[in-house]
Design a protein around this motif. Sequence first.
Motif, PDB file in Angstrom:
ATOM      1  N   PRO A 193      -3.410  11.992   9.583  1.00 41.97           N
ATOM      2  CA  PRO A 193      -3.806  10.701   9.012  1.00 41.97           C
ATOM      3  C   PRO A 193      -5.312  10.491   9.102  1.00 41.97           C
ATOM      4  CG  PRO A 193      -2.918  10.385  11.201  1.00 41.97           C
ATOM      5  CD  PRO A 193      -2.756  11.852  10.895  1.00 41.97           C
ATOM      6  N   GLU A 194      -5.801   9.570   8.315  1.00 42.85           N
ATOM      7  CA  GLU A 194      -7.221   9.241   8.316  1.00 42.85           C
ATOM      8  C   GLU A 194      -7.395   7.743   8.104  1.00 42.85           C
ATOM      9  OE1 GLU A 194      -8.962  10.036   4.025  1.00 42.85           O
ATOM     10  OE2 GLU A 194      -7.809  11.797   4.709  1.00 42.85           O
ATOM     11  N   ARG A 195      -8.583   7.289   8.373  1.00 38.92           N
ATOM     12  CA  ARG A 195      -8.909   5.871   8.183  1.00 38.92           C
ATOM     13  C   ARG A 195      -8.997   5.581   6.682  1.00 38.92           C
ATOM     14  NH1 ARG A 195     -13.640   2.607   7.855  1.00 38.92           N
ATOM     15  NH2 ARG A 195     -13.490   0.689   9.105  1.00 38.92           N
ATOM     16  N   TYR A 196      -8.304   4.531   6.260  1.00 39.90           N
ATOM     17  CA  TYR A 196      -8.265   4.234   4.823  1.00 39.90           C
ATOM     18  C   TYR A 196      -8.127   2.727   4.631  1.00 39.90           C
ATOM     19  CZ  TYR A 196      -7.583   5.848   0.012  1.00 39.90           C
ATOM     20  OH  TYR A 196      -7.758   6.132  -1.322  1.00 39.90           O
ATOM     21  N   HIS A 197      -8.680   2.242   3.515  1.00 39.41           N
ATOM     22  CA  HIS A 197      -8.596   0.816   3.215  1.00 39.41           C
ATOM     23  C   HIS A 197      -7.419   0.556   2.279  1.00 39.41           C
ATOM     24  CE1 HIS A 197     -12.235  -0.482   5.244  1.00 39.41           C
ATOM     25  NE2 HIS A 197     -12.816   0.636   4.813  1.00 39.41           N
ATOM     26  N   LEU A 198      -6.609  -0.405   2.653  1.00 42.02           N
ATOM     27  CA  LEU A 198      -5.383  -0.683   1.918  1.00 42.02           C
ATOM     28  C   LEU A 198      -5.658  -1.189   0.500  1.00 42.02           C
ATOM     29  CD1 LEU A 198      -2.347  -0.575   2.226  1.00 42.02           C
ATOM     30  CD2 LEU A 198      -2.387  -2.887   3.149  1.00 42.02           C
ATOM     31  N   ILE A 202      -3.900   0.118  -3.100  1.00 42.58           N
ATOM     32  CA  ILE A 202      -3.234  -0.745  -4.078  1.00 42.58           C
ATOM     33  C   ILE A 202      -3.917  -0.624  -5.441  1.00 42.58           C
ATOM     34  CG2 ILE A 202      -2.715  -3.141  -4.663  1.00 42.58           C
ATOM     35  CD1 ILE A 202      -2.440  -3.682  -1.658  1.00 42.58           C
ATOM     36  N   LEU A 203      -5.244  -0.666  -5.464  1.00 44.75           N
ATOM     37  CA  LEU A 203      -6.000  -0.608  -6.721  1.00 44.75           C
ATOM     38  C   LEU A 203      -5.752   0.707  -7.454  1.00 44.75           C
ATOM     39  CD1 LEU A 203      -8.055  -1.935  -8.595  1.00 44.75           C
ATOM     40  CD2 LEU A 203      -9.874  -0.881  -7.214  1.00 44.75           C
ATOM     41  N   GLU A 204      -5.796   1.829  -6.737  1.00 42.19           N
ATOM     42  CA  GLU A 204      -5.586   3.139  -7.360  1.00 42.19           C
ATOM     43  C   GLU A 204      -4.171   3.244  -7.931  1.00 42.19           C
ATOM     44  OE1 GLU A 204      -6.397   5.843  -4.226  1.00 42.19           O
ATOM     45  OE2 GLU A 204      -8.548   5.363  -4.149  1.00 42.19           O
ATOM     46  N   SER A 257       7.463 -10.549 -17.253  1.00 43.43           N
ATOM     47  CA  SER A 257       7.778 -11.027 -15.904  1.00 43.43           C
ATOM     48  C   SER A 257       6.582 -10.755 -14.991  1.00 43.43           C
ATOM     49  CB  SER A 257       9.035 -10.344 -15.374  1.00 43.43           C
ATOM     50  OG  SER A 257       8.856  -8.944 -15.298  1.00 43.43           O
ATOM     51  N   MET A 258       6.788 -10.949 -13.714  1.00 46.33           N
ATOM     52  CA  MET A 258       5.699 -10.777 -12.753  1.00 46.33           C
ATOM     53  C   MET A 258       6.152  -9.928 -11.573  1.00 46.33           C
ATOM     54  SD  MET A 258       3.595 -13.616 -10.509  1.00 46.33           S
ATOM     55  CE  MET A 258       2.606 -14.166 -11.902  1.00 46.33           C
ATOM     56  N   ILE A 259       5.228  -9.107 -11.066  1.00 46.02           N
ATOM     57  CA  ILE A 259       5.428  -8.346  -9.827  1.00 46.02           C
ATOM     58  C   ILE A 259       4.414  -8.863  -8.818  1.00 46.02           C
ATOM     59  CG2 ILE A 259       5.272  -6.091  -8.715  1.00 46.02           C
ATOM     60  CD1 ILE A 259       6.159  -4.839 -11.346  1.00 46.02           C
ATOM     61  N   LEU A 260       4.912  -9.264  -7.660  1.00 45.39           N
ATOM     62  CA  LEU A 260       4.048  -9.796  -6.613  1.00 45.39           C
ATOM     63  C   LEU A 260       3.898  -8.760  -5.504  1.00 45.39           C
ATOM     64  CD1 LEU A 260       2.483 -12.060  -5.150  1.00 45.39           C
ATOM     65  CD2 LEU A 260       4.693 -12.892  -4.286  1.00 45.39           C
ATOM     66  N   ILE A 261       2.648  -8.481  -5.146  1.00 44.46           N
ATOM     67  CA  ILE A 261       2.350  -7.568  -4.038  1.00 44.46           C
ATOM     68  C   ILE A 261       1.746  -8.389  -2.913  1.00 44.46           C
ATOM     69  CG2 ILE A 261       1.064  -5.534  -3.282  1.00 44.46           C
ATOM     70  CD1 ILE A 261       1.002  -4.658  -6.241  1.00 44.46           C
ATOM     71  N   LYS A 262       2.458  -8.427  -1.781  1.00 51.11           N
ATOM     72  CA  LYS A 262       1.982  -9.209  -0.633  1.00 51.11           C
ATOM     73  C   LYS A 262       1.618  -8.267   0.509  1.00 51.11           C
ATOM     74  CE  LYS A 262       4.155 -12.847   0.695  1.00 51.11           C
ATOM     75  NZ  LYS A 262       5.250 -13.745   1.180  1.00 51.11           N
ATOM     76  N   VAL A 263       0.520  -8.571   1.162  1.00 57.12           N
ATOM     77  CA  VAL A 263       0.091  -7.821   2.343  1.00 57.12           C
ATOM     78  C   VAL A 263       0.042  -8.793   3.508  1.00 57.12           C
ATOM     79  CG1 VAL A 263      -1.716  -6.429   3.389  1.00 57.12           C
ATOM     80  CG2 VAL A 263      -1.224  -6.192   0.948  1.00 57.12           C
ATOM     81  N   GLU A 264       0.764  -8.483   4.580  1.00 59.40           N
ATOM     82  CA  GLU A 264       0.839  -9.369   5.733  1.00 59.40           C
ATOM     83  C   GLU A 264       0.329  -8.665   6.985  1.00 59.40           C
ATOM     84  OE1 GLU A 264       4.864 -10.631   6.097  1.00 59.40           O
ATOM     85  OE2 GLU A 264       4.843 -11.865   4.279  1.00 59.40           O
TER      86      GLU A 264
END
Length: 346
Positions: A193-198, A202-204, A257-264
């Motif tokens: 694993p490596e350090r990565y920004h979430l 999501i954007l990619e 319709s809509m797709i919701l992406i939530k990050v908690e």
Amino acid sequence: TMKLRTHLHVANGLSISFIRIFLIFSYKKMCRSLDEIMWLSMVTILAGTISFFTHIFMTRPIEKAIQLISLKSKDIANGDFKGKVPRIGPIEFQELADHFNEMSKKLEESFSQLQQLESSRRELIANISHDLRTPLASIRSFVEALQDNIIDDEETFQRYLNTIQLETKRLSHLIDDLFQLSQLELGMDAFKPERYHLDNLILETLQNQYLQLEEKKIEVSVNFPDKIPPVTIMPEKMKRVFVNFIQNAIKYSPEDSMILIKVEDSSSDFIKVIIIDQGEGIPEEELPRIFDRFYRIEKSRNKEYGGVGLGLSIAKSIVALHGGKIGVESKLGKGSSFWFTIPKFK
């Protein structure tokens, strides 16, 4: 060979007999009168008899406990893991009964797992055979049509070639998925694993699915906290999880319709990502098996959407490789909510 009970009774009888002999011999040496010797001998015999029957009474629970454990052992040997050995007899035998019952319980669990594994193996072979046979039969029929020169026009000829190419790609994807799944389950993939920004992940993913989203006129809403720590992941592996969830959401969502992406960020060690769609939802009885290999909801409907039922199983293995969890919540007519957790960077 003698039974344990016989051994115990014989040992007790011999010990009492030796005691009687030595006592009578001692009485004679003490120069007692005949009446005294007779009286003492009677008392000795009475005491020995009481001791013998007391021994029988005291050893009966031991014999009963051993008999019950023996009977239970025979039941286990015959494949019957039900029932328990009662806690009777001395405390050592009660502890033995507890250990035996625990062993029986674990054997039952192991046997049940083996049965499930065997059932899964048979189902896996059947599913692989079906999913390999279908494209192969299609390829074969189109190739035979081309070999028989029954195609006159160029347009039909090219359509047949395109179909062969699509079915070949389908076979290739199936084989790749099987190989990927086997590597994950056998632990053959090195975990680096490596350090990565979430937000980059999501954007990619959304950029890769842009055309599919546009085609169905699906809007995507992202609920992202202002400050979110980086995560520790293998980006390509985790991207596959995210792509699978997004593709499934697109497949089963209606147009407009809509797709919701939530990050908690609700845990000290993990971040939770949730993908919520407005599709048909999943029947409650299907939810426990949704991440099983080759499992497809409403198989007739899945033929229309494509796929062989490996995507979610691979996603589950990848998330497990990262030490996270994966799950789904859904109700018919109210859409589905797929989620997974990934570790924060430390």
